[in-house]
Design a protein around this motif. Structure first.
Motif, PDB file in Angstrom:
ATOM      1  N   VAL A 258       0.858  -1.178   0.000  1.00  0.00           N
ATOM      2  CA  VAL A 258       0.000   0.000   0.000  1.00  0.00           C
ATOM      3  C   VAL A 258       0.897   1.232   0.000  1.00  0.00           C
ATOM      4  O   VAL A 258       1.856   1.306   0.776  1.00  0.00           O
ATOM      5  CB  VAL A 258      -0.952   0.011   1.219  1.00  0.00           C
ATOM      6  N   VAL A 287      -3.410   7.024   2.547  1.00  0.00           N
ATOM      7  CA  VAL A 287      -3.210   5.671   2.014  1.00  0.00           C
ATOM      8  C   VAL A 287      -4.118   5.497   0.805  1.00  0.00           C
ATOM      9  O   VAL A 287      -5.154   6.160   0.681  1.00  0.00           O
ATOM     10  CB  VAL A 287      -3.512   4.593   3.070  1.00  0.00           C
ATOM     11  N   SER A 288      -3.729   4.589  -0.086  1.00  0.00           N
ATOM     12  CA  SER A 288      -4.533   4.350  -1.284  1.00  0.00           C
ATOM     13  C   SER A 288      -4.153   2.995  -1.859  1.00  0.00           C
ATOM     14  O   SER A 288      -3.166   2.382  -1.452  1.00  0.00           O
ATOM     15  CB  SER A 288      -4.289   5.456  -2.330  1.00  0.00           C
ATOM     16  N   ILE A 290      -5.814   0.029  -1.869  1.00  0.00           N
ATOM     17  CA  ILE A 290      -6.233  -1.223  -1.251  1.00  0.00           C
ATOM     18  C   ILE A 290      -7.417  -1.775  -2.039  1.00  0.00           C
ATOM     19  O   ILE A 290      -8.435  -1.107  -2.209  1.00  0.00           O
ATOM     20  CB  ILE A 290      -6.618  -1.007   0.223  1.00  0.00           C
TER      21      ILE A 290
END
Length: 522
Positions: A258, A287-288, A290
């Motif tokens: 991630v 975050v990105s 997933i």
């Protein structure tokens, strides 16, 4: 065998009052326990409201009373051991006491646990192995130690004083845990030593129990028990060492589990509990990437700070537990910096390097289930129902242990009618919730085998306009059970950061803490 039966029947005649009291309290616990499940299984009764919080400790106290009284029937720790003049064989005497405790402690508990599982909607015959494991836990944690204690005390009053002393010692130990954790001995003791000491302590308890019945060497037995307790308490676990080697660096060209990024929008900094010679810092991250059927847990973190003037600080690897779901776009990194270093660099532009130990999860089972009226079955052998107070939560029950479970729904798929004065979530908004259980044991310690948990579905957001999912009859819900697939490191560099801007200020705490054994063991 005749002698074992004779002693058993004699103890039954002599201690029927203690037996009746213990069974009555256990039955009261079983009668009350379903009222604590959500949604409510029984109408609230005034007596339940008064005694609910007391029933669990009362069950434990009644067991203590029964064990001490039946062992003291043939006292082992005084000079008035009249029973040695009878034709008793110590092996048969010990067997009779063990039979008594199995019949009047373990067996009633087993029956009550089966009844509670049935009441909750689970088939007890499918969980016999877990129920037997629970019995073993209670024998190791409570019955054996209490029986050994009774063999080295000469009277009921002495047993009370010793028990109170042990409880006060445990409270004092908990109060001074921070100081004990940093004893010099903890710095050099190997990781395996505390586990070996605990195992040896159990062996000492069993040895003392048998030795007292065989030889009645009370002074030596007391010394062994005190030495075992001192070893467990005085030799603390060494500082946790995180197994960073289990998380390899990504190979060349391999995509990270991630990607992380620094969130330049500084969130509102709340307070935190003070920590001696430490300053708490919170850094917002994005975050990105997933996947919808995946999840990522941040198992460990290491922070390195480089400030002007060649000043360096490294946190070392420390454990974390931040479960990132696909609908989540942010997280926060919290860590403590040495106060002396922080004061030197807090106003400078520092370079921060963050290393992550990441575990990637994929769903090994996924089911799309419409919310039903009342209870409905979900993966993980759990039963859930919509909370009737409209909070958007699922109230769930599971047998023996809490499952590892993720649930989600989408705003546009709700079957709830539009509500007046309600702020609607944007189209496509994903609501999610998770209950995590990393343990693999077949059951969790408790008098009740029914575990209660809540799944509160909401949108992950740093703003104050957090939306909770509206759940109604027919609302589609997606349940999945995560399974770990791989581990890998992750990295993030923040080239310019002013630590003072991300400091969490200490808050004062008034009052004390409560010791809630009843809530833990329910």
């Amino acid at each position: 065998m005749d002698q074992i039966g004779h002693i058993f029947r004699k103890d039954l005649r002599r201690h029927w009052r203690e037996i009746v009291l213990s069974l009555a309290i256990l039955v009261a616990f079983a009668w009350n326990e379903p009222s604590q499940w959500m949604p409510r299984r029984l109408a609230e009764h005034p007596l339940r409201a008064i005694f609910s919080g007391w029933l669990t400790p009362m069950v434990l106290i009644s067991w203590w009373l029964l064990i001490v009284r039946v062992v003291h029937e043939e006292v082992l720790a005084s000079d008035r051991q009249f029973w040695v003049t009878r034709p008793y064989e110590w092996k048969k005497l010990l067997a009779a006491k063990a039979l008594f405790l199995v019949v009047f402690v373990n067996l009633p508990l087993f029956v009550v646990q089966m009844a509670l599982l049935s009441k909750a909607g689970f088939t007890p015959s499918g969980y016999l192995a877990g129920l037997l494991y629970l019995q073993l836990l209670w024998v190791l944690i409570l019955i054996l130690p209490l029986t050994a204690l009774a063999t080295v005390t000469s009277s009921f009053g002495q047993a009370v004083l010793v028990t109170l002393g042990i409880l006060l010692g445990m409270i004092g130990l908990a109060a001074s845990l921070d100081a004990i954790r940093w004893l010099t001995i903890a710095r050099w003791s190997p990781v395996w030593l505390p586990s070996a000491i605990k195992t040896s302590a159990y062996a000492v308890v069993v040895f003392v129990l048998v030795w007292q019945y065989a030889r009645r060497s009370t002074q030596q037995s007391r010394f062994l028990l005190i030495a075992a307790a001192a070893a467990v308490l005085v030799v603390p676990s060494p500082p946790d060492s995180f197994p960073a080697s289990e998380y390899p660096q990504p190979s060349s060209g391999q995509a990270p589990i991630v990607p992380f990024a620094f969130d330049s929008v500084r969130p509102k900094m709340e307070g935190t509990l003070p920590e001696k010679n430490k300053v708490s810092v919170r850094i917002p991250l994005l975050v990105s990437g997933i996947e919808p059927s995946s999840a990522v847990n941040i198992d460990g973190i290491m922070v390195e700070i480089e400030a002007p003037g060649g000043l360096l600080w490294n946190s070392g690897w420390f454990k974390s537990s931040d479960f990132l779901l696909p609908a989540r776009s942010f997280t926060d990194l919290r860590f403590s910096v040495d106060s002396a270093f922080f004061e030197q660099v807090k106003s400078s532009s520092a370079r921060v390097h963050i290393s992550f130990a990441l575990a990637a999860f994929e769903a090994k089972e996924t089911r799309r289930i419409p919310a039903a009226a009342g209870e409905f079955a979900v993966p993980g052998r759990a039963l859930c129902a919509i909370d009737q107070d409209g909070s958007g939560a699922l109230q769930c029950l599971s047998p023996l242990r809490t499952p590892f479970l993720v649930v989600s729904t989408i705003a546009g798929e709700t079957t709830c009618p539009p509500g007046e004065d309600e702020k609607a979530a944007p189209p496509g908004t994903v609501f999610s919730a998770a209950i995590r259980n990393w343990e693999s044991a077949p059951a969790e310690l408790g008098i009740s085998p029914v575990k209660v948990f809540s799944l509160d579905l909401y949108r992950w957001s740093r703003t104050r306009d957090d939306f909770h999912a509206r759940l109604c009859l027919g609302t589609p819900l997606t349940f999945s059970i995560p399974e770990e697939k791989k581990r890998m490191r992750g990295e993030l560099n923040i080239d310019s950061l002013r630590l003072a801007d991300y400091q969490l200020h200490n808050i004062s705490v008034r009052g004390g803490s409560a010791f809630g054994i009843g809530a833990v063991l329910r």
